[in-house]
Design a protein around this motif. Structure first.
Motif, PDB file in Angstrom:
ATOM      1  N   VAL A   1       1.001  -1.407  -0.321  1.00 28.67           N
ATOM      2  CA  VAL A   1       0.339   0.258  -0.148  1.00 28.67           C
ATOM      3  C   VAL A   1       0.818   0.709   0.069  1.00 28.67           C
ATOM      4  CG1 VAL A   1      -1.872  -1.777   0.862  1.00 28.67           C
ATOM      5  CG2 VAL A   1      -0.011   0.107   2.763  1.00 28.67           C
ATOM      6  N   GLU A   2       1.881   1.061   0.525  1.00 29.02           N
ATOM      7  CA  GLU A   2       2.808   2.016   0.242  1.00 29.02           C
ATOM      8  C   GLU A   2       3.326   2.831  -1.387  1.00 29.02           C
ATOM      9  OE1 GLU A   2       5.577   2.932   3.830  1.00 29.02           O
ATOM     10  OE2 GLU A   2       3.642   2.359   5.564  1.00 29.02           O
ATOM     11  N   VAL A   3       4.204   1.750  -1.635  1.00 32.63           N
ATOM     12  CA  VAL A   3       4.104   1.438  -2.908  1.00 32.63           C
ATOM     13  C   VAL A   3       3.300   2.356  -3.665  1.00 32.63           C
ATOM     14  CG1 VAL A   3       4.546   0.509  -4.967  1.00 32.63           C
ATOM     15  CG2 VAL A   3       5.465  -0.336  -3.159  1.00 32.63           C
ATOM     16  N   LEU A   4       1.675   1.795  -3.602  1.00 31.72           N
ATOM     17  CA  LEU A   4       0.309   2.856  -4.167  1.00 31.72           C
ATOM     18  C   LEU A   4       1.024   3.922  -4.201  1.00 31.72           C
ATOM     19  CD1 LEU A   4      -1.391   2.119  -5.936  1.00 31.72           C
ATOM     20  CD2 LEU A   4      -3.154   1.793  -4.050  1.00 31.72           C
ATOM     21  N   HIS A   5       0.672   4.435  -2.872  1.00 31.81           N
ATOM     22  CA  HIS A   5       0.813   5.597  -2.071  1.00 31.81           C
ATOM     23  C   HIS A   5       1.797   6.272  -2.553  1.00 31.81           C
ATOM     24  CE1 HIS A   5       0.706   9.124   0.530  1.00 31.81           C
ATOM     25  NE2 HIS A   5       1.746   8.676   0.348  1.00 31.81           N
ATOM     26  N   LEU A   6       3.285   6.245  -2.675  1.00 34.58           N
ATOM     27  CA  LEU A   6       4.233   6.793  -3.874  1.00 34.58           C
ATOM     28  C   LEU A   6       3.956   7.327  -4.911  1.00 34.58           C
ATOM     29  CD1 LEU A   6       7.157   4.613  -2.243  1.00 34.58           C
ATOM     30  CD2 LEU A   6       6.797   7.722  -1.622  1.00 34.58           C
ATOM     31  N   VAL A   7       2.994   5.944  -6.133  1.00 35.09           N
ATOM     32  CA  VAL A   7       2.731   6.130  -7.096  1.00 35.09           C
ATOM     33  C   VAL A   7       1.679   7.787  -6.852  1.00 35.09           C
ATOM     34  CG1 VAL A   7       1.449   5.401  -9.025  1.00 35.09           C
ATOM     35  CG2 VAL A   7       3.951   4.234  -8.194  1.00 35.09           C
ATOM     36  N   GLU A   8       0.603   7.242  -6.554  1.00 36.91           N
ATOM     37  CA  GLU A   8      -0.370   7.965  -6.261  1.00 36.91           C
ATOM     38  C   GLU A   8      -0.142   9.351  -6.376  1.00 36.91           C
ATOM     39  OE1 GLU A   8      -3.499   7.449  -7.870  1.00 36.91           O
ATOM     40  OE2 GLU A   8      -2.767   5.280  -8.440  1.00 36.91           O
ATOM     41  N   GLU A   9       1.130   9.661  -5.105  1.00 40.13           N
ATOM     42  CA  GLU A   9       1.714  11.151  -4.836  1.00 40.13           C
ATOM     43  C   GLU A   9       2.418  11.452  -5.977  1.00 40.13           C
ATOM     44  OE1 GLU A   9       4.015  12.286  -0.969  1.00 40.13           O
ATOM     45  OE2 GLU A   9       4.774  11.209  -1.862  1.00 40.13           O
ATOM     46  N   ARG A  10       3.050  11.003  -6.938  1.00 40.97           N
ATOM     47  CA  ARG A  10       3.705  11.573  -8.303  1.00 40.97           C
ATOM     48  C   ARG A  10       2.902  11.168  -8.903  1.00 40.97           C
ATOM     49  NH1 ARG A  10       7.921  13.601 -10.482  1.00 40.97           N
ATOM     50  NH2 ARG A  10       9.519  12.676 -11.577  1.00 40.97           N
ATOM     51  N   ALA A  11       1.815  10.985  -9.262  1.00 36.39           N
ATOM     52  CA  ALA A  11       1.604  10.714  -9.865  1.00 36.39           C
ATOM     53  C   ALA A  11       0.308  12.538 -10.303  1.00 36.39           C
ATOM     54  CB  ALA A  11      -0.236   9.750 -10.903  1.00 36.39           C
ATOM     55  N   ARG A  12       0.176  12.403  -8.332  1.00 33.87           N
ATOM     56  CA  ARG A  12      -0.678  14.013  -8.707  1.00 33.87           C
ATOM     57  C   ARG A  12       1.145  15.259  -9.036  1.00 33.87           C
ATOM     58  NH1 ARG A  12      -2.392  10.648  -4.295  1.00 33.87           N
ATOM     59  NH2 ARG A  12      -1.129  11.795  -2.906  1.00 33.87           N
ATOM     60  N   GLU A  13       1.746  14.681  -8.347  1.00 34.16           N
ATOM     61  CA  GLU A  13       2.596  15.927  -9.002  1.00 34.16           C
ATOM     62  C   GLU A  13       2.526  16.397 -10.050  1.00 34.16           C
ATOM     63  OE1 GLU A  13       7.380  15.873  -7.978  1.00 34.16           O
ATOM     64  OE2 GLU A  13       6.311  14.613  -7.207  1.00 34.16           O
TER      65      GLU A  13
END
Length: 476
Positions: free
Chosen positions: A317-329
């Motif tokens: 879930v933390e990998v998913l969080h990092l990817v989603e955070e980067r996608a927003r960026e």
């Protein structure tokens, strides 16, 4: 160049303190070693050599009266978990290729304030999620003992850099063995502190539900203790922090431990035996412990330590969080080729998890921790092999080599490194110490694990064994 190849960090810093060597000379030596060896090993994936030279010159001009123990020592950061103001953290992922420096994490700030000179970042599997360091973005990291075998994962670049003498110590992360597995493969010392001893802030209070502990891989036990003295202790806002012992870890290394009761296990929590070289290494150390006056008794991991698929829920879930955070960026989702196939598989799995799934995973982790704690009620430490088998050939542990099947990959990986994860689940301090070589000349290591908070004890016993074994520390 020979200075770094023949010394540990504390000895190097002592030479700098005596003015036998300047910080600039130590920095140039490390840079030369990296430039000579990295084309073969691929341990360092980003560098800031010119900036490091400028910092070294400034340190030589403006030396403080009292130098910290590791002042002036060249250092490398791992490309995951922590952030710095001088280099981007890219998580070995194409999706983060254009990432910018974010600022110093607490540990990075403490390392830099303690005088470590950051030269670059080290290779790691994408999102630190593999038993071997063969990422598609950076390419394969190779072992200085034998370039055809794995350096382990996920701090493989750090292991190769320290083992080859590029730097005397380097940052590592450990969520399921990621400091200790590369230390075992590369013949260096690796220590995972108790969870919460080193702060992960300000961007994280804990990583993967508390599985992860960041620290260093080093040439010697005393270097690891000195580095821990720089970083240990809560940072502002940390809820789960532990305090370092009075006087610190380095000064306490030579304190007598008294007779200890040490449990010995050569079988995994799944009752599978380690390989012949790994068992022989543990038996060698058991004889040394007996000669030191300690009591070695049989030990079995509790059945609860046979963790299931819920373990992966804690970190994917933390990998998913990092990817989603980067996608927003970036304002867009990743293209298919910007993440590795295994990452996509885990992201898809993470998206199917519910809040209840995550809560149950954390409850299961607590159950394992309590069972391991009860199993150690009558003993002080546990001695096991570091790995289940010899360092594996390249392209045998990867997701692709396992048919791009997650279950096959998990089974193969935990057959290779089955002894590390219980300490992550229980939040324990755990050290890997090289003790011998296989018939083919590869390092063989043992693992020493203590109760949560017993970091100083694990380090003291590791130092006593290091002194007794006299490990050479560098491949020829």
């Amino acid at each position: 160049m020979s200075t770094l190849l023949q010394t540990d960090a504390l000895d190097l810093a002592a030479r700098i303190a005596r003015r036998d060597l300047s910080v600039r000379e130590a920095t140039e030596s490390a840079i030369a070693s990296i430039e000579r060896q990295n084309p073969t090993l691929n341990a360092v994936v980003a560098e800031r050599f010119d900036a490091a030279r400028a910092e070294a010159d400034e340190m030589d001009r403006d030396r403080p009266e009292q130098l910290p123990p590791l002042w002036g020592v060249p250092f490398l950061l791992k490309d995951v978990n922590l952030y710095s103001s001088v280099l981007p953290t890219r998580f070995a992922s194409r999706f983060f290729a254009s990432a910018q420096p974010r600022g110093d994490s607490a540990m990075v700030r403490r390392w830099r304030e303690g005088g470590l000179v950051v030269l670059g970042t080290t290779n790691t599997p994408e999102f630190a999620g593999d038993f071997t360091t063969e990422p598609l973005f950076y390419g394969t990291c190779r072992n200085p003992w034998n370039v055809g075998v794995t350096v382990g994962g996920s701090s493989g670049g750090a292991g190769a850099a320290v083992a080859s003498g590029m730097v005397p110590l380097a940052h590592g992360t450990d969520l399921g063995g990621s400091i200790r597995i590369p230390a075992a493969c590369c013949g260096v010392f690796g220590f995972k502190p108790s969870v919460g001893l080193n702060p992960l802030g300000p961007w994280w209070d804990e990583i993967a539900g508390g599985l992860d502990s960041d620290h260093v891989l080093s040439r010697s036990v005393r270097d690891s203790a000195a580095a821990l003295d720089l970083t240990a202790g809560p940072d502002c806002g940390t809820r789960n922090g532990r305090l370092a012992p009075t006087g610190g870890f380095l000064k306490g290394l030579d304190t007598a431990t008294g007779p200890l009761r040490i449990g010995l296990a050569t079988k995994t929590a799944y009752r599978q035996s380690a390989g012949a070289a790994q068992v022989a290494a543990v038996e060698k150390v058991a004889h040394l412990l007996d000669a030191m006056g300690h009591v070695v008794v049989p030990y079995e991991f509790p059945v609860e330590a046979q963790f299931g698929a819920w373990f992966d829920s804690l970190w994917i879930v933390e990998v998913l969080h990092l990817v989603e955070e980067r996608a927003r960026e970036l304002g867009r989702q990743p293209e298919r080729d910007e993440l590795e196939p295994m990452t996509w598989a885990y992201i898809e799995q993470a998206r199917r998890l519910s809040a209840l799934d995550l809560l149950e995973a954390r409850v299961n982790m607590t159950t394992v921790a309590q069972a391991i704690g009860r199993s150690m009620n009558e003993i002080d430490l546990v001695l096991t092999p570091a790995l289940g088998e010899d360092p594996a050939p390249l392209n045998t542990l990867t997701f692709a080599a396992c048919g791009s099947d997650l279950q096959t990959w998990v089974e193969r990986g935990y057959r290779f490194a089955p002894f590390a994860t219980p300490a992550n689940l229980a939040g324990q301090p755990s050290a890997v110490l090289p003790v011998s070589l296989t018939a083919s000349g590869l390092p063989v290591a043992v693992q020493i694990t203590g109760r949560p908070g017993a970091d100083a004890l694990v380090l003291r016993l590791s130092k006593a064994l290091e002194d007794a074994i006299g490990w050479a520390g560098l491949p020829e």
